[in-house]
Enzyme design. Structure first.
Site, PDB file in Angstrom:
ATOM      1  N   CYS A 213      -7.584  52.142  51.043  1.00  0.00           N
ATOM      2  CA  CYS A 213      -8.099  51.024  50.228  1.00  0.00           C
ATOM      3  C   CYS A 213      -7.796  49.944  50.977  1.00  0.00           C
ATOM      4  CB  CYS A 213      -7.485  51.156  48.786  1.00  0.00           C
ATOM      5  SG  CYS A 213      -7.697  49.535  48.071  1.00  0.00           S
TER       6      CYS A 213
ATOM      7  N   SER B 266      -0.001  57.128  40.104  1.00  0.00           N
ATOM      8  CA  SER B 266       0.867  55.936  39.717  1.00  0.00           C
ATOM      9  C   SER B 266       0.215  55.025  38.695  1.00  0.00           C
ATOM     10  CB  SER B 266       1.310  55.434  40.902  1.00  0.00           C
ATOM     11  OG  SER B 266       2.283  54.288  40.690  1.00  0.00           O
TER      12      SER B 266
ATOM     13  N   CYS C 222      -2.795  45.349  42.733  1.00  0.00           N
ATOM     14  CA  CYS C 222      -3.970  45.099  43.102  1.00  0.00           C
ATOM     15  C   CYS C 222      -4.777  44.580  41.750  1.00  0.00           C
ATOM     16  CB  CYS C 222      -4.633  46.376  43.651  1.00  0.00           C
ATOM     17  SG  CYS C 222      -5.339  47.488  42.431  1.00  0.00           S
TER      18      CYS C 222
ATOM     19  N   GLU D  17       1.357  56.257  48.825  1.00  0.00           N
ATOM     20  CA  GLU D  17       1.143  55.012  49.408  1.00  0.00           C
ATOM     21  C   GLU D  17       2.307  54.445  50.031  1.00  0.00           C
ATOM     22  OE1 GLU D  17       0.201  50.550  47.548  1.00  0.00           O
ATOM     23  OE2 GLU D  17      -0.647  52.207  46.694  1.00  0.00           O
TER      24      GLU D  17
ATOM     25  N   HIS E 262       5.637  58.739  46.754  1.00  0.00           N
ATOM     26  CA  HIS E 262       4.313  58.411  46.585  1.00  0.00           C
ATOM     27  C   HIS E 262       3.597  58.103  47.983  1.00  0.00           C
ATOM     28  CE1 HIS E 262       0.479  56.348  45.244  1.00  0.00           C
ATOM     29  NE2 HIS E 262       0.903  56.980  44.150  1.00  0.00           N
TER      30      HIS E 262
END
Length: 326
Positions: free
Chosen positions: A104, A232, A203, A134, A132
């Site tokens: 992303c 998440s 975000c 990310e 996680h």
């Protein structure tokens, strides 16, 4: 005659479901299959949603956890929307694999922020959840030890930096806005010189979905968040609903997971969906409630979303051709 079904008022949160980053990542897999044919290899779940992953598998996507599971091939390898450590594209180049990055763009922004702060000599504090994908990807942008992970307010209270005058903080993009604000407040209180990101890392889609839940949670007796347990942003939506006073907030992957005892006797129900959950699963759950209740649906919208992200250059001609055919 059978008794009439009880009435149920459904408040449908908006925005909900797919965000621009998720939509782009799924498009990348579909367009790669269209252009290059099957198989297309995807490292990690492209997004955290079993329904999406299984549907892409039926089209020819092959999901792996690590690159060493992929045979020697000229077929595309796609990195998931969550982002990857720098070591992953390096390994792909070493093996001469052709890869497409579905990270992303808002996650990529956090990667760039981490790099900028590191180059300025600052220790980077990452607010996020251990393990996680990310977080693994963001920490993997910098050398080992350059990033310190803080998960909770208590972590922020006990964190010991190497140099309190040279700190910067960044965040995972899918956190609770309120929890993150509390953690940042502690860090700023303890380390007044700590540098914030140039722009909020959480975000727009995470923020918007949480705000919609806040607008609905106090009006309903129960809340369903459609999403995966490893998502998440979906877990945060459930927590937000509980924090805002909804006594029964549950995370469901799809209609078959409904425990009807949780919803016995209710007259109002809120429904939202995490950023990687397709709308078809929301509709499936509403249809399932309609078999037991007389359902009326009201959409509660708190924001409009118009953001979209371009696909990689290699797929743009295919994307344009597909748009023209639709």
């Amino acid at each position: 005659m059978p008794s009439a079904k009880p009435a149920l008022s459904v408040l449908l949160c908006a925005p909900r479901g797919f965000c621009a980053g998720v939509d782009r990542a799924i498009q990348i897999v579909e367009l790669a299959l269209q252009r290059y044919g099957a198989p297309v290899y995807v490292r990690h779940e492209i997004v955290h949603n079993k329904y999406v992953v299984e549907s892409l598998k039926t089209k020819g996507a092959v999901f792996v956890e690590e690159l060493d599971e992929i045979p020697e091939t000229a077929q595309p390898v796609i990195f998931s929307a969550h982002g990857v450590p720098k070591s992953v594209p390096e390994a792909a180049r070493y093996r001469s694999l052709f890869y497409l990055d579905a990270t992303c763009p808002l996650v990529s922004k956090v990667h760039k922020e981490a790099d900028v702060q590191f180059r300025r000599g600052r220790e980077v504090v990452l607010i996020g959840h251990t393990g996680h994908p990310e977080v693994v990807g963001t920490m993997g942008q910098l050398p080992p030890g350059a990033v310190s992970l803080v998960e909770t307010v208590e972590d922020a209270r006990t964190f010991t930096p190497r140099d309190a005058q040279n700190l910067a903080w960044i965040t995972q993009t899918t956190l609770s806005v309120d929890d993150t604000r509390d953690i940042v407040a502690v860090l700023q209180s303890r380390f007044p010189a700590i540098q914030p990101p140039h722009k909020d890392d959480i975000c727009y889609a995470t923020t918007n979905r949480q705000e919609a839940v806040k607008a609905v949670a106090h009006r309903v007796e129960a809340m369903i968040v459609v999403g995966a347990p490893n998502s998440s942003n979906s877990q945060r939506l459930r927590e937000v609903a509980e924090r805002e006073g909804c006594r029964r907030a549950v995370l469901l992957q799809r209609a078959g997971d409904i425990d009807w005892a949780d919803f016995e006797g209710i007259a109002t129900l809120g429904i939202t969906a995490g950023a990687s959950a397709p709308e078809v699963l929301v509709e499936e759950i509403i249809d399932s409630f309609a078999t037991r209740f007389t359902v009326s649906v009201e959409e509660v919208r708190t924001a409009e979303e118009t953001i979209s992200f371009a696909v990689p250059r290699e797929l743009r001609a295919t994307a344009a051709a597909r748009s023209a055919a639709e």
